[in-house]
Design a protein around this motif. Structure first.
Motif, PDB file in Angstrom:
ATOM      1  N   LEU A  43       0.815  -1.214   0.000  1.00  0.00           N
ATOM      2  CA  LEU A  43       0.000   0.000   0.000  1.00  0.00           C
ATOM      3  C   LEU A  43       0.853   1.270   0.000  1.00  0.00           C
ATOM      4  O   LEU A  43       0.420   2.303  -0.536  1.00  0.00           O
ATOM      5  CB  LEU A  43      -0.979  -0.013   1.173  1.00  0.00           C
ATOM      6  N   TRP A  44       2.052   1.223   0.557  1.00  0.00           N
ATOM      7  CA  TRP A  44       2.943   2.381   0.475  1.00  0.00           C
ATOM      8  C   TRP A  44       3.354   2.650  -0.967  1.00  0.00           C
ATOM      9  O   TRP A  44       3.676   3.778  -1.333  1.00  0.00           O
ATOM     10  CB  TRP A  44       4.194   2.183   1.328  1.00  0.00           C
ATOM     11  N   GLN A  45       3.354   1.624  -1.800  1.00  0.00           N
ATOM     12  CA  GLN A  45       3.696   1.805  -3.212  1.00  0.00           C
ATOM     13  C   GLN A  45       2.577   2.517  -3.944  1.00  0.00           C
ATOM     14  O   GLN A  45       2.782   3.075  -5.014  1.00  0.00           O
ATOM     15  CB  GLN A  45       3.984   0.459  -3.899  1.00  0.00           C
ATOM     16  N   ALA A  53      -6.477  -6.737  -5.840  1.00  0.00           N
ATOM     17  CA  ALA A  53      -5.162  -6.249  -6.293  1.00  0.00           C
ATOM     18  C   ALA A  53      -4.131  -6.426  -5.187  1.00  0.00           C
ATOM     19  O   ALA A  53      -2.992  -6.834  -5.450  1.00  0.00           O
ATOM     20  CB  ALA A  53      -5.243  -4.794  -6.723  1.00  0.00           C
ATOM     21  N   LEU A  54      -4.519  -6.134  -3.956  1.00  0.00           N
ATOM     22  CA  LEU A  54      -3.612  -6.336  -2.823  1.00  0.00           C
ATOM     23  C   LEU A  54      -3.237  -7.804  -2.698  1.00  0.00           C
ATOM     24  O   LEU A  54      -2.067  -8.139  -2.512  1.00  0.00           O
ATOM     25  CB  LEU A  54      -4.255  -5.829  -1.527  1.00  0.00           C
ATOM     26  N   ALA A  61      -3.826 -14.934   0.162  1.00  0.00           N
ATOM     27  CA  ALA A  61      -5.175 -15.251  -0.281  1.00  0.00           C
ATOM     28  C   ALA A  61      -6.165 -14.247   0.294  1.00  0.00           C
ATOM     29  O   ALA A  61      -5.975 -13.745   1.409  1.00  0.00           O
ATOM     30  CB  ALA A  61      -5.555 -16.666   0.170  1.00  0.00           C
ATOM     31  N   ILE A  62      -7.211 -13.971  -0.457  1.00  0.00           N
ATOM     32  CA  ILE A  62      -8.229 -13.020  -0.011  1.00  0.00           C
ATOM     33  C   ILE A  62      -8.818 -13.470   1.328  1.00  0.00           C
ATOM     34  O   ILE A  62      -9.067 -12.650   2.208  1.00  0.00           O
ATOM     35  CB  ILE A  62      -9.318 -12.829  -1.085  1.00  0.00           C
ATOM     36  N   THR A  63      -9.000 -14.770   1.501  1.00  0.00           N
ATOM     37  CA  THR A  63      -9.547 -15.267   2.767  1.00  0.00           C
ATOM     38  C   THR A  63      -8.617 -14.948   3.936  1.00  0.00           C
ATOM     39  O   THR A  63      -9.080 -14.624   5.022  1.00  0.00           O
ATOM     40  CB  THR A  63      -9.803 -16.780   2.702  1.00  0.00           C
ATOM     41  N   THR A  90     -14.290  -2.671  -2.886  1.00  0.00           N
ATOM     42  CA  THR A  90     -13.807  -1.910  -1.741  1.00  0.00           C
ATOM     43  C   THR A  90     -12.347  -1.559  -1.987  1.00  0.00           C
ATOM     44  O   THR A  90     -11.560  -2.432  -2.362  1.00  0.00           O
ATOM     45  CB  THR A  90     -13.930  -2.742  -0.448  1.00  0.00           C
ATOM     46  N   LEU A  91     -12.015  -0.299  -1.794  1.00  0.00           N
ATOM     47  CA  LEU A  91     -10.640   0.157  -1.970  1.00  0.00           C
ATOM     48  C   LEU A  91      -9.999   0.393  -0.604  1.00  0.00           C
ATOM     49  O   LEU A  91     -10.680   0.771   0.355  1.00  0.00           O
ATOM     50  CB  LEU A  91     -10.613   1.451  -2.793  1.00  0.00           C
TER      51      LEU A  91
END
Length: 145
Positions: A43-45, A53-54, A61-63, A90-91
């Protein structure tokens, strides 16, 4: 040809996670743990990215991310906002508190790098990282069963 690269990569990951946590403890940094550090680093990038995307960028994994993101939100490290263009998305955005931790993270990363590359020449580091990028490309490109 008998290879054990996968085993070695797994062992390096496990040991490096332990060393990272040890360095955090030695520096008395408790605002984030190693896994949260990876999220912060991405996220700093550039924050304002989706959870998907993260997940892609940090390899979690999203979970696994869901509970970690909830914890980080409660810690005041990030906030979630609905995407104006697509309300289903969601961002994620970092808070000022998270931005203030970047220097701590970079100090831990520098110490970690010194441990990781001890005894390596600059050329060996360059070659090693190019090999790691190739392995990563193979894994990301294939996602083979």
């Amino acid at each position: 040809m008998n290879t054990n690269g996968g085993f070695l990569v797994t062992k390096v990951k496990q040991l490096s996670d332990r060393v990272f946590e040890k360095i955090l403890n030695e520096k008395k940094i408790d605002a984030f743990n190693g896994a949260q550090g990876r999220i912060l680093y991405v996220l700093w990038q550039g924050d304002g990215i989706s959870i998907k995307a993260l997940s892609d960028q940090c390899g979690l994994a999203i979970t696994s991310l869901t509970s970690m993101l909830e914890r980080m939100e409660k810690q005041g490290l990030l906030r979630r906002e609905s995407d104006e263009k697509d309300k289903r998305k969601t961002l994620l955005f970092l808070t000022d508190r998270a931005y203030a931790l970047r220097e701590d993270y970079e100090a831990v990363s520098a110490q970690m790098g010194a441990v990781f590359y001890e005894g390596f020449s600059e050329e060996e580091i360059r070659l090693f990282e190019s090999f790691l990028r190739r392995v990563l490309d193979n894994l990301e490109g294939g996602q083979r069963p």
